[in-house]
Design a protein around this motif. Structure first.
Motif, PDB file in Angstrom:
ATOM      1  N   THR A 112       0.794  -1.223   0.000  1.00  0.00           N
ATOM      2  CA  THR A 112       0.000   0.000   0.000  1.00  0.00           C
ATOM      3  C   THR A 112       0.829   1.277   0.000  1.00  0.00           C
ATOM      4  O   THR A 112       0.290   2.350   0.207  1.00  0.00           O
ATOM      5  CB  THR A 112      -0.914   0.030   1.244  1.00  0.00           C
ATOM      6  OG1 THR A 112      -0.103  -0.085   2.418  1.00  0.00           O
ATOM      7  CG2 THR A 112      -1.918  -1.095   1.209  1.00  0.00           C
ATOM      8  N   MET A 113       2.122   1.213  -0.239  1.00  0.00           N
ATOM      9  CA  MET A 113       2.933   2.425  -0.196  1.00  0.00           C
ATOM     10  C   MET A 113       2.721   3.279  -1.446  1.00  0.00           C
ATOM     11  O   MET A 113       2.774   2.794  -2.565  1.00  0.00           O
ATOM     12  CB  MET A 113       4.412   2.082  -0.061  1.00  0.00           C
ATOM     13  CG  MET A 113       4.810   1.609   1.324  1.00  0.00           C
ATOM     14  SD  MET A 113       6.597   1.572   1.522  1.00  0.00           S
ATOM     15  CE  MET A 113       6.955   3.311   1.660  1.00  0.00           C
ATOM     16  N   THR A 114       2.494   4.563  -1.225  1.00  0.00           N
ATOM     17  CA  THR A 114       2.408   5.525  -2.316  1.00  0.00           C
ATOM     18  C   THR A 114       3.775   6.152  -2.519  1.00  0.00           C
ATOM     19  O   THR A 114       4.512   6.396  -1.553  1.00  0.00           O
ATOM     20  CB  THR A 114       1.391   6.630  -1.974  1.00  0.00           C
ATOM     21  OG1 THR A 114       0.119   6.031  -1.733  1.00  0.00           O
ATOM     22  CG2 THR A 114       1.263   7.642  -3.099  1.00  0.00           C
ATOM     23  N   ASP A 115       4.116   6.430  -3.768  1.00  0.00           N
ATOM     24  CA  ASP A 115       5.358   7.137  -4.074  1.00  0.00           C
ATOM     25  C   ASP A 115       5.122   8.616  -3.773  1.00  0.00           C
ATOM     26  O   ASP A 115       4.708   9.400  -4.635  1.00  0.00           O
ATOM     27  CB  ASP A 115       5.723   6.930  -5.539  1.00  0.00           C
ATOM     28  CG  ASP A 115       7.084   7.525  -5.888  1.00  0.00           C
ATOM     29  OD1 ASP A 115       7.574   8.381  -5.130  1.00  0.00           O
ATOM     30  OD2 ASP A 115       7.633   7.153  -6.948  1.00  0.00           O
ATOM     31  N   LEU A 116       5.359   9.013  -2.515  1.00  0.00           N
ATOM     32  CA  LEU A 116       5.019  10.358  -2.080  1.00  0.00           C
ATOM     33  C   LEU A 116       5.851  11.425  -2.795  1.00  0.00           C
ATOM     34  O   LEU A 116       5.338  12.488  -3.155  1.00  0.00           O
ATOM     35  CB  LEU A 116       5.208  10.479  -0.569  1.00  0.00           C
ATOM     36  CG  LEU A 116       4.353   9.529   0.288  1.00  0.00           C
ATOM     37  CD1 LEU A 116       4.673   9.733   1.768  1.00  0.00           C
ATOM     38  CD2 LEU A 116       2.877   9.763   0.028  1.00  0.00           C
ATOM     39  N   ALA A 117       7.128  11.166  -2.985  1.00  0.00           N
ATOM     40  CA  ALA A 117       7.979  12.158  -3.637  1.00  0.00           C
ATOM     41  C   ALA A 117       7.506  12.428  -5.058  1.00  0.00           C
ATOM     42  O   ALA A 117       7.498  13.569  -5.523  1.00  0.00           O
ATOM     43  CB  ALA A 117       9.430  11.684  -3.634  1.00  0.00           C
ATOM     44  N   ASN A 118       7.080  11.379  -5.744  1.00  0.00           N
ATOM     45  CA  ASN A 118       6.597  11.548  -7.111  1.00  0.00           C
ATOM     46  C   ASN A 118       5.250  12.257  -7.135  1.00  0.00           C
ATOM     47  O   ASN A 118       4.948  13.017  -8.061  1.00  0.00           O
ATOM     48  CB  ASN A 118       6.487  10.191  -7.796  1.00  0.00           C
ATOM     49  CG  ASN A 118       6.368  10.312  -9.303  1.00  0.00           C
ATOM     50  OD1 ASN A 118       7.095  11.079  -9.926  1.00  0.00           O
ATOM     51  ND2 ASN A 118       5.463   9.572  -9.891  1.00  0.00           N
ATOM     52  N   LEU A 119       4.449  12.029  -6.104  1.00  0.00           N
ATOM     53  CA  LEU A 119       3.130  12.652  -6.025  1.00  0.00           C
ATOM     54  C   LEU A 119       3.229  14.175  -6.049  1.00  0.00           C
ATOM     55  O   LEU A 119       2.423  14.848  -6.704  1.00  0.00           O
ATOM     56  CB  LEU A 119       2.424  12.200  -4.744  1.00  0.00           C
ATOM     57  CG  LEU A 119       1.042  12.791  -4.448  1.00  0.00           C
ATOM     58  CD1 LEU A 119       0.017  12.311  -5.477  1.00  0.00           C
ATOM     59  CD2 LEU A 119       0.588  12.411  -3.045  1.00  0.00           C
TER      60      LEU A 119
END
Length: 556
Positions: A112-119
């Motif tokens: 469930t990890m989102t790529d926060l930096a890319n977001l």
């Protein structure tokens, strides 16, 4: 000397080393490790917000007021997404901020990890996500360096939970100031001076980055040397003293008369501004064929970005204007002075004529009920203390507001670039945190205020004694005015329907004062102009947050 500590401890030690005082935040489960250890760091004042846009708005205003990066702590991906709109404002305005959020354990990468930096990469200057504890000190050091150096802007750092909880040997070394005076090209200065002296109808366009470079005195000097009319580009800061007789106000391509102004000039000197940036498409070249553009800016990517540029000078604005003024003085002759003096007089007369015409028009409806925006702004401007800081989120009433409210230097008036609405509540509180010894007034449209109305609770909870002034016209008036411009000026239609635009009226009116009272902020509803000054006096004397819900006419 390195010390063994957890990642979360290293984060707070780095914030302490960077001189951070406020943390503007909204925590979630993944930020629990940070919140838990904050009890060991009483030097930080954590301002709890109930919605992330409020935290970003506070951080943005605080950073611009203090001139150094603020720290904003959001929640994983959902909270971070809520902050994106105002992070875009910060990017466009060049506001230094370090925004963080925490993620799940890095070992959950297949779940469930989102790529926060890319977001958030499109709305930040730099973004990165960490998975190891010993990455934290050096990355936070770079984050503050990146945010505080030209071109300034928001930076994002994400932390996986194992990075926060893990142990490592850490070196706590803060960032250091990056001094950037960026001397301009002598050849560019010489060419710019020649073009200015040969121009017969020049004007000056100033913007946020001029204010950021503390170049107002140099801008005034340059304008007075040549008698230039000065306009402010779309921006958030006072970039020229608004009471100066050569200051002509904000330039907006949405106003037909101001588009006409640009067709009459033969040279534009743009300094620290984004020339002719606007919502609608007015063509790929705005200036007439014989006009020249000289653009001075500390950010290389801004020069020549849209409008063809004849002389582009990458430089610190103060340094470039100082050199330009010196070059102009060397070349000016006594024979130039009569033309310059005549130009100054014409500019001053035009400004006074414009103000007189506005006031004559406003007088026709001075006693109208509900009160007009002009009456509201006039009464409010006369009522607020002389040392007040004014946050301008008045949206479609900005032109009227800027007629009555003046600013001599950055900080007197603060606004938004307009990429989104909803920043005014947070920005008013952020400005108050930065100016604890000055009264702060936020003038906010009702539609914008409702985007982040939860912020009133934060004002009450932390006793942030600012005054929220709501322009309550019962509609998204900016949608109506923009649609009229779109139909009439962009499409060229003979009739417009903005006044009848669907879904832009609030059929069930907002009782903003009642909402404020329900959240612990004293609210007053005002329908009579004579009630404004007494209400302002009570608000300032209380030392508590107050909301003044002023009912005004929304007619186009």
């Amino acid at each position: 000397m390195s010390q063994l500590m957890t990642g979360k401890q290293a984060l707070l030690e780095m914030l302490k080393a960077e001189g951070v005082e406020y943390i503007f935040g909204n925590p979630g489960t993944s930020e629990g490790p940070i919140i838990d250890i904050l009890g060991d760091y009483p030097e930080f004042r954590y301002i709890l917000t109930l919605q992330e846009s409020v935290a970003v708005g506070m951080g943005e205003a605080y950073a611009r007021a203090t001139g150094k990066a603020s720290f904003v702590s959001l929640h994983v991906d959902s909270g971070l997404a809520n902050g994106i709109a105002l992070m875009l404002d910060a990017l466009n305005t060049g506001t230094p901020m370090v925004v963080t959020s925490a993620n799940y354990d890095a070992r959950k990468v297949n779940e469930t990890m989102t790529d926060l930096a890319n977001l958030v990469r499109p709305v930040t200057k730099w973004s990165v996500e960490l998975t190891l504890p010993d990455q934290i000190p050096s990355v936070m050091r770079r984050a503050f360096n990146e945010a505080n150096s030209h071109p300034k802007g928001p930076v994002y750092v994400g932390f996986s939970s194992n990075a926060l909880e893990g142990m490592a040997e850490m070196n706590i070394v803060p960032s250091r100031p990056v001094y950037d005076t960026s001397h301009p090209s002598p050849e560019g200065i010489a060419e710019a001076a020649s073009l200015l002296l040969n121009a017969s109808r020049p004007m000056m366009l100033v913007g946020d980055r001029l204010a950021e470079d503390s170049a107002l005195d140099e801008a005034v000097d340059t304008a007075e040397l040549l008698g230039l009319p000065v306009y402010q580009a779309r921006g958030a800061e006072v970039a020229f003293p608004t009471t100066h007789e050569q200051f002509m106000g904000n330039l907006s391509l949405r106003v037909g008369e101001q588009r006409a102004v640009l067709q009459q000039v033969d040279l534009v000197l743009a300094v620290g501004a984004d020339p002719f940036e606007e919502l609608f498409y007015w063509g790929d070249v705005i200036l007439p064929p014989d006009a020249r553009l000289v653009h001075i800016d500390p950010s290389p990517g801004q020069i020549g970005r849209s409008e063809p540029t004849d002389v582009g000078i990458v430089s610190h604005c103060r340094t470039a204007l100082s050199d330009l003024a010196a070059a102009l003085r060397e070349r000016l002759s006594p024979g130039d002075l009569p033309e310059i003096e005549a130009r100054k007089q014409a500019v001053a007369a035009e400004k006074q004529g414009s103000r007189d015409a506005f006031e004559a028009s406003a007088a026709e409806k001075w006693n109208h009920k509900p009160m007009t925006p002009a009456r509201m702004m006039a009464e409010l401007a006369a009522a607020i203390p002389e040392n007040a800081v004014v946050v301008d989120d008045s949206i479609s009433n900005r032109g009227v507001m800027r007629h009555y409210f003046q600013g001599q230097c950055p900080g007197d008036l603060r606004a938004f670039r307009g990429q989104s609405i909803g920043g005014g509540i947070g920005a008013t509180m952020g400005a108050q945190c930065a100016y604890p010894d000055r009264p702060v007034f936020g003038i906010i449209g009702d539609g914008s205020a409702m985007m982040t109305i939860q912020g009133l609770w934060t004002a009450a909870n932390d006793n942030i004694p600012c005054v929220f002034v709501i322009c309550n016209n019962g509609m998204y008036r900016v949608l109506k005015t923009n649609f009229n411009v779109y139909q009439q000026d962009v499409l060229g239609l003979p009739e417009t329907s903005g006044g009848r635009l669907l879904y832009s009226d609030f059929g069930t009116p907002f009782d903003m004062a009642a909402i404020a009272n329900s959240m612990g902020v004293h609210g007053e509803r005002i329908t009579d102009p004579s009630e404004i000054k007494p209400a302002v006096d009570r608000a300032v004397a209380s030392g508590k947050p107050t909301l003044l819900d002023i009912v005004i006419d929304g007619a186009l």
